[in-house]
Write a protein that holds these residues in place. Structure first.
Motif, short mmCIF file in Angstrom:
data_model
loop_
_atom_site.label_atom_id
_atom_site.label_comp_id
_atom_site.label_asym_id
_atom_site.label_seq_id
_atom_site.Cartn_x
_atom_site.Cartn_y
_atom_site.Cartn_z
N ASP A 58 -0.02 -5.35 -2.84
CA ASP A 58 0.15 -4.91 -1.46
C ASP A 58 -1.16 -4.48 -0.82
O ASP A 58 -1.24 -4.35 0.40
CB ASP A 58 1.14 -3.76 -1.38
N PHE A 82 2.11 2.89 3.71
CA PHE A 82 2.94 1.73 3.37
C PHE A 82 3.34 1.78 1.90
O PHE A 82 4.49 1.50 1.55
CB PHE A 82 2.17 0.45 3.68
N LEU A 136 6.40 3.93 0.86
CA LEU A 136 7.76 3.52 1.17
C LEU A 136 8.50 3.12 -0.10
O LEU A 136 7.91 2.60 -1.04
CB LEU A 136 7.76 2.33 2.14
N SER A 143 11.40 0.64 -1.99
CA SER A 143 11.46 -0.82 -1.99
C SER A 143 12.26 -1.38 -0.81
O SER A 143 11.90 -2.42 -0.26
CB SER A 143 12.06 -1.32 -3.30
N ARG A 188 10.24 -1.39 2.54
CA ARG A 188 9.14 -2.37 2.40
C ARG A 188 9.69 -3.78 2.55
O ARG A 188 9.09 -4.64 3.21
CB ARG A 188 8.47 -2.20 1.03
N TYR A 189 10.84 -4.03 1.92
CA TYR A 189 11.47 -5.35 2.00
C TYR A 189 11.90 -5.66 3.44
O TYR A 189 11.70 -6.77 3.94
CB TYR A 189 12.68 -5.36 1.08
N ARG A 207 8.88 -6.63 5.50
CA ARG A 207 8.43 -8.00 5.18
C ARG A 207 9.34 -9.03 5.82
O ARG A 207 8.87 -10.04 6.37
CB ARG A 207 8.41 -8.19 3.66
#
Length: 296
Positions: free
Chosen positions: A174, A209, A212, A214, A217-218, A221
């Motif tokens: 990341d 970032f 965060l 999962s 974050r997902y 994205r």
């Protein structure tokens, strides 16, 4: 009566009253009939189906009762998944025709090449259908949401994982997402502040970032990298558009708040100077997040 005792032995329920046993038997017979109706050519045994059903069925509460436990079930999808987990050829062929073949359409928004789509299909097959030292992963499907939705999530995750792996050949995790900062907005004072504190801003946003969990974050994205609308994100998670929008806004706000907090903690500035820095970076936070994730 044969389905209820088999179900109870697997589910761990305690049902003693004859009326409740009869009610459970009737519900199980109905679920069985609905499950096998779409798949007359797939020879799955009642015992295998009931065992799978028991594995994924919570105990009834006073409010829901026995019938309520099965209200949200999609029996036909569970029947097919159970048969696939058992390696029944007709079931595997049906799963290939109905679900694996639909993966390119499911991932159409990602603009993947045909070779990548082939790799995704193969990985999904292996992930869900191949038995190793444990049952195939498709046996984890509970039947509580449509199988198409469940497979859509698996397919998108698989594709994103493949793309992420490819990116990591040129960047490390990341951290690569946060390599670039947005272009300045043209104001000389803002540009001077951004140049002076560029490193601190980049590090704060990177740390925010990374902090965060999962799921957000997902979500970020999916929205910024794959350009999924909140309507499509909602469909992936089997929630409505407003819920998906609320999740996404919360994820963005968490990044914004943590970035501000870290900047205040790390910059040894007077209140007036910090206000100038904060005003400069706050105007760029949404643009920064969008550009950072898109360019990753």
């Amino acid at each position: 009566m044969k389905l209820a005792p088999a179900f109870l032995s697997r589910a761990g329920w305690h049902v003693d009253e004859a009326a409740q046993l009869e009610a459970l038997e009737g519900v199980l017979l109905q679920v069985w009939a609905e499950g096998c109706r779409p798949w007359p050519d797939i020879p799955l045994s009642q015992a295998a189906f009931v065992a799978s059903l028991a594995t994924h069925t919570p105990s009834p509460s006073v409010r829901t009762g026995i019938a309520g436990v099965f209200a949200q079930l999609t029996p036909g999808d569970l029947y097919l998944a159970c048969a696939c987990a058992g390696g029944i050829p007709a079931a595997l062929a049906a799963f290939e025709r109905r679900y694996i073949a639909s993966i390119p359409a499911t991932l159409g928004h990602m603009k993947l090449t045909e070779s990548v789509l082939d790799d995704v299909r193969q990985q999904v097959r292996e992930h869900l259908l191949v038995r190793t030292n444990r049952p195939p992963r498709i046996s984890e499907y509970s039947g509580r949401s449509p199988l198409a939705n469940w497979l859509r999530v698996v397919s998108v995750r698989t594709a994103l994982s493949m793309l992420r792996t490819a990116r990591e050949e040129d960047a490390t995790g990341d951290e690569a997402i946060l390599e670039s900062l947005p272009a300045s907005v043209g104001d000389p004072e803002t540009e001077a502040i951004q140049r002076r504190y560029e490193g601190e801003f980049r590090q704060a946003m990177e740390d925010a970032f990374a902090a965060l969990s999962s799921k957000p974050r997902y979500l970020l994205r999916l929205h910024f990298v794959d350009r999924l609308s909140t309507t499509k994100i909602g469909a992936l998670f089997n929630v409505n558009q407003s819920t998906a929008s609320r999740w996404l806004q919360s994820a963005q706000q968490d990044v914004h708040d943590e970035t501000r907090r870290l900047l205040k903690e790390r910059l040894d500035l007077s209140s007036q100077d910090f206000t100038s820095v904060l005003r400069s970076v706050e105007s760029q936070l949404d643009l920064s997040l969008s550009r950072i994730l898109t360019e990753a």
